[in-house]
Design an enzyme around this catalytic site. Sequence first.
Site, PDB file in Angstrom:
ATOM      1  N   TYR A   1       1.027  -1.501   0.261  1.00  0.00           N
ATOM      2  CA  TYR A   1       0.050  -0.249  -0.130  1.00  0.00           C
ATOM      3  C   TYR A   1       0.938   1.274  -0.090  1.00  0.00           C
ATOM      4  CZ  TYR A   1      -3.827   2.735   1.464  1.00  0.00           C
ATOM      5  OH  TYR A   1      -4.874   4.762   1.068  1.00  0.00           O
TER       6      TYR A   1
ATOM      7  N   LYS B   1       0.627   4.297  -2.887  1.00  0.00           N
ATOM      8  CA  LYS B   1       0.755   5.886  -3.023  1.00  0.00           C
ATOM      9  C   LYS B   1       1.875   6.382  -2.925  1.00  0.00           C
ATOM     10  CE  LYS B   1      -3.813   4.556  -1.813  1.00  0.00           C
ATOM     11  NZ  LYS B   1      -4.422   5.306  -2.511  1.00  0.00           N
TER      12      LYS B   1
END
Length: 256
Positions: free
Chosen positions: A157, A161
């Site tokens: 994750y 990002k």
Amino acid sequence: MDHKGVALVTGAARGIGRAIALRLAEDGFDVTLNDLESSEEHLKTLAQEITQKGRRASVIYGDVSQETDVRSMVDSAVHKLGSLNVMVANAGISSQVTPIQDVKVEEWDRILGVNIRGVFFCYKYAAQQMIKQGRGGRIIGASSITGKQGEGQAAPYSASKFAVRGLTQSAAKDLGVHKITVNAYAPGATSTPMLDSVVENMDGGAAFREAWIKATPVGYIGMPSDIASIVSYIASKEAHFITGQTISVNGGMYFD
């Protein structure tokens, strides 16, 4: 209210995407709503709310990690509502809470497939359409607080990002000549179904939520409408001199 143009919001069925779609409608945009077909009822309800605000809405189902689906989303927005002026590449998924040594490659590919591959497709096809129209535009992506400071047990994750930030900067340099700005928003802990799911599936989730609140100087977790407010601004004409930025909306949890 004056018509501001047409916006396309991916991952619009719930949480931040839903709040962004409603805010842009309030700002005067007609809105094309995207999410997976499993979110059909949520999207239909959202479309009705937008029409009640006096704006047009259209719905198109699709998976942002699939190039043909994203191309179809852009084509649908133009065909049904007349143009594409704002692209909000909001769709994203969270990773399992897992230390890096235990992350499976399938999990890595799943997270990056949606969170960065999907954003890339949205940027690419929105840019093509906006260049063709010749009137500039706004392209906006979803980063995260974990895209500015890596989070333990969230390697896929966080990596995805961080990648959104790099993609946003690169695209901003490519597209500025066409009067297209490219920016991203980086939420901190926000009260959404995604956050609830993460907390519910981790040991000591309630304690983590309290720790997030304590780490936030304003003393509370954000709401989707708080994120939508910054998207509203960077989608506006007034934001023409802001590009390549990833703007933190995190209550001061981290400063950057």
